[in-house]
Write a protein that holds these residues in place. Structure first.
Motif, PDB file in Angstrom:
ATOM      1  N   PRO A  88       0.792  -0.972   0.282  1.00 35.09           N
ATOM      2  CA  PRO A  88       0.137   0.169  -0.074  1.00 35.09           C
ATOM      3  C   PRO A  88       0.856   1.715  -0.185  1.00 35.09           C
ATOM      4  CG  PRO A  88      -0.085  -1.403   1.787  1.00 35.09           C
ATOM      5  CD  PRO A  88       0.612  -1.891   1.572  1.00 35.09           C
ATOM      6  N   GLU A  89       1.951   0.986   0.346  1.00 33.79           N
ATOM      7  CA  GLU A  89       3.000   2.753   0.538  1.00 33.79           C
ATOM      8  C   GLU A  89       3.930   2.614  -1.389  1.00 33.79           C
ATOM      9  OE1 GLU A  89       3.684   4.456   3.556  1.00 33.79           O
ATOM     10  OE2 GLU A  89       2.034   3.782   3.560  1.00 33.79           O
ATOM     11  N   ALA A  90       3.684   1.683  -1.907  1.00 33.82           N
ATOM     12  CA  ALA A  90       4.123   1.646  -3.091  1.00 33.82           C
ATOM     13  C   ALA A  90       4.501   2.915  -3.287  1.00 33.82           C
ATOM     14  CB  ALA A  90       3.053   0.881  -4.248  1.00 33.82           C
ATOM     15  N   LEU A  91       3.066   4.040  -3.431  1.00 29.68           N
ATOM     16  CA  LEU A  91       2.649   5.581  -4.344  1.00 29.68           C
ATOM     17  C   LEU A  91       4.223   5.681  -3.687  1.00 29.68           C
ATOM     18  CD1 LEU A  91       1.400   7.102  -5.509  1.00 29.68           C
ATOM     19  CD2 LEU A  91       0.125   7.787  -3.745  1.00 29.68           C
ATOM     20  N   PHE A  92       4.013   6.045  -2.237  1.00 29.78           N
ATOM     21  CA  PHE A  92       5.068   6.631  -1.673  1.00 29.78           C
ATOM     22  C   PHE A  92       6.742   6.354  -1.745  1.00 29.78           C
ATOM     23  CE2 PHE A  92       1.482   6.941   0.877  1.00 29.78           C
ATOM     24  CZ  PHE A  92       1.467   8.626   1.104  1.00 29.78           C
ATOM     25  N   ARG A 132       0.465   7.110 -16.074  1.00 34.64           N
ATOM     26  CA  ARG A 132      -0.554   6.309 -16.116  1.00 34.64           C
ATOM     27  C   ARG A 132       0.118   5.356 -14.388  1.00 34.64           C
ATOM     28  NH1 ARG A 132       0.422   1.315 -17.300  1.00 34.64           N
ATOM     29  NH2 ARG A 132       1.463   1.692 -18.879  1.00 34.64           N
ATOM     30  N   HIS A 133       1.551   5.629 -14.313  1.00 34.97           N
ATOM     31  CA  HIS A 133       1.736   4.279 -13.447  1.00 34.97           C
ATOM     32  C   HIS A 133       1.371   4.952 -11.946  1.00 34.97           C
ATOM     33  CE1 HIS A 133       3.502   0.657 -15.797  1.00 34.97           C
ATOM     34  NE2 HIS A 133       3.756   1.634 -16.163  1.00 34.97           N
ATOM     35  N   VAL A 134       1.929   6.442 -12.020  1.00 40.57           N
ATOM     36  CA  VAL A 134       1.607   7.085 -10.426  1.00 40.57           C
ATOM     37  C   VAL A 134       0.159   6.979 -10.935  1.00 40.57           C
ATOM     38  CG1 VAL A 134       1.187   9.027  -9.658  1.00 40.57           C
ATOM     39  CG2 VAL A 134       3.494   8.598 -10.443  1.00 40.57           C
ATOM     40  N   ALA A 135      -0.672   6.955 -11.410  1.00 45.53           N
ATOM     41  CA  ALA A 135      -2.611   6.828 -11.667  1.00 45.53           C
ATOM     42  C   ALA A 135      -2.395   6.224 -10.649  1.00 45.53           C
ATOM     43  CB  ALA A 135      -2.887   7.601 -12.876  1.00 45.53           C
ATOM     44  N   GLY A 136      -2.063   4.823 -11.432  1.00 48.24           N
ATOM     45  CA  GLY A 136      -2.781   3.499 -10.812  1.00 48.24           C
ATOM     46  C   GLY A 136      -2.418   2.753  -9.530  1.00 48.24           C
ATOM     47  N   THR A 143      -8.059   3.025  -2.407  1.00 50.20           N
ATOM     48  CA  THR A 143      -8.292   2.353  -2.141  1.00 50.20           C
ATOM     49  C   THR A 143      -8.146   1.774  -0.571  1.00 50.20           C
ATOM     50  OG1 THR A 143      -8.298   0.901  -4.416  1.00 50.20           O
ATOM     51  CG2 THR A 143      -9.323   0.008  -2.405  1.00 50.20           C
ATOM     52  N   VAL A 144      -6.896   1.624  -0.305  1.00 54.80           N
ATOM     53  CA  VAL A 144      -6.448   1.118   1.216  1.00 54.80           C
ATOM     54  C   VAL A 144      -6.399   2.037   2.374  1.00 54.80           C
ATOM     55  CG1 VAL A 144      -5.139  -0.524   0.348  1.00 54.80           C
ATOM     56  CG2 VAL A 144      -3.808   1.668   0.548  1.00 54.80           C
ATOM     57  N   VAL A 147      -3.975   7.354   1.050  1.00 56.61           N
ATOM     58  CA  VAL A 147      -3.210   8.542   1.067  1.00 56.61           C
ATOM     59  C   VAL A 147      -5.174   9.869   1.064  1.00 56.61           C
ATOM     60  CG1 VAL A 147      -1.691   8.394  -0.707  1.00 56.61           C
ATOM     61  CG2 VAL A 147      -4.555   8.483  -1.535  1.00 56.61           C
ATOM     62  N   ARG A 148      -4.667  11.351   0.780  1.00 62.21           N
ATOM     63  CA  ARG A 148      -6.044  11.601   0.736  1.00 62.21           C
ATOM     64  C   ARG A 148      -6.647  11.340  -0.116  1.00 62.21           C
ATOM     65  NH1 ARG A 148      -4.600  17.654   2.548  1.00 62.21           N
ATOM     66  NH2 ARG A 148      -6.421  18.178   2.104  1.00 62.21           N
ATOM     67  N   ALA A 149      -8.118  11.405   0.380  1.00 59.55           N
ATOM     68  CA  ALA A 149      -9.019  12.024  -0.959  1.00 59.55           C
ATOM     69  C   ALA A 149      -9.533  12.310  -1.498  1.00 59.55           C
ATOM     70  CB  ALA A 149      -9.816  10.711   0.283  1.00 59.55           C
TER      71      ALA A 149
END
Length: 193
Positions: A88-92, A132-136, A143-144, A147-149
């Motif tokens: 779930p921290e993959a974005l960060f 696109r990858h950042v968006a995914g 979802t989890v 991040v801020r909604a």
């Protein structure tokens, strides 16, 4: 019996390896010593002839652009790997990598900006792929609840660009610890309240 490739295939493979060696060397030299290094000196440090560098990169600006595009391609590869995880921290993680890459290549990015190169125009497919990858990863983080909604991908990309400016403004391009601290402050703002 397997035969070794001959002719153009070998030359293309050699040329690709030489080009990659020049890109890596240029990125390291520009980050450590600035943009004043000549193409011939980059060739020497990369262990190739000057003609090899000039054939692939006829101007320094062409080399700056290639270094930047190569960095984005490497980020896309890292983003693809992160997308395959359930972290779930993959974005960060990806955003931290993007900010570190931007800080490391701040000099090159400044040179491109001064010559009015925009990577989104010069390499639209690569830039769009990264977005696109950042968006995914942002969708997964939403979802989890990581991040801020109210956070959009456009805002995330703007904050990454702003991080580059903040790191440069603080003179932290050459300090991984300081640039990471600034990046972390920005990333903390993406988390839910």
């Amino acid at each position: 019996m397997t035969r070794e490739p001959t002719g153009d295939r070998t030359l293309r493979a050699d040329a690709r390896r030489n080009r990659d060696r020049v890109l890596r060397t240029a990125q390291q030299v520009f980050a450590a010593e600035g943009l004043g290094i000549s193409l011939d000196e980059i060739a020497r440090r990369a262990g190739v002839g000057p003609g090899t560098v000039h054939r692939h990169f006829p101007t320094k600006e062409a080399l700056y652009l290639a270094v930047s595009i190569d960095q984005i391609k490497r980020l896309v590869t890292q983003a693809e790997a992160l997308a395959k995880t359930n972290d779930p921290e993959a974005l960060f993680t990806l955003l931290s990598l993007m900010m570190a890459s931007g800080a490391e290549n701040a000099t090159v990015k400044s040179a491109l900006a001064a010559t009015e190169f925009d990577l989104r125009i010069a390499a639209p497919d690569v830039a769009a792929d990264l977005t696109r990858h950042v968006a995914g990863l942002l969708d997964r983080a939403h979802t989890v609840g990581a991040v801020r909604a109210d956070l959009s991908v456009g805002e995330v990309m703007a904050l990454v660009a702003g991080a580059f400016a903040a790191i440069r403004h603080a003179g932290a391009e050459t300090s991984p610890d300081r640039s990471a601290h600034i990046s972390q402050l920005i990333l903390d703002g993406l988390r839910p309240r």
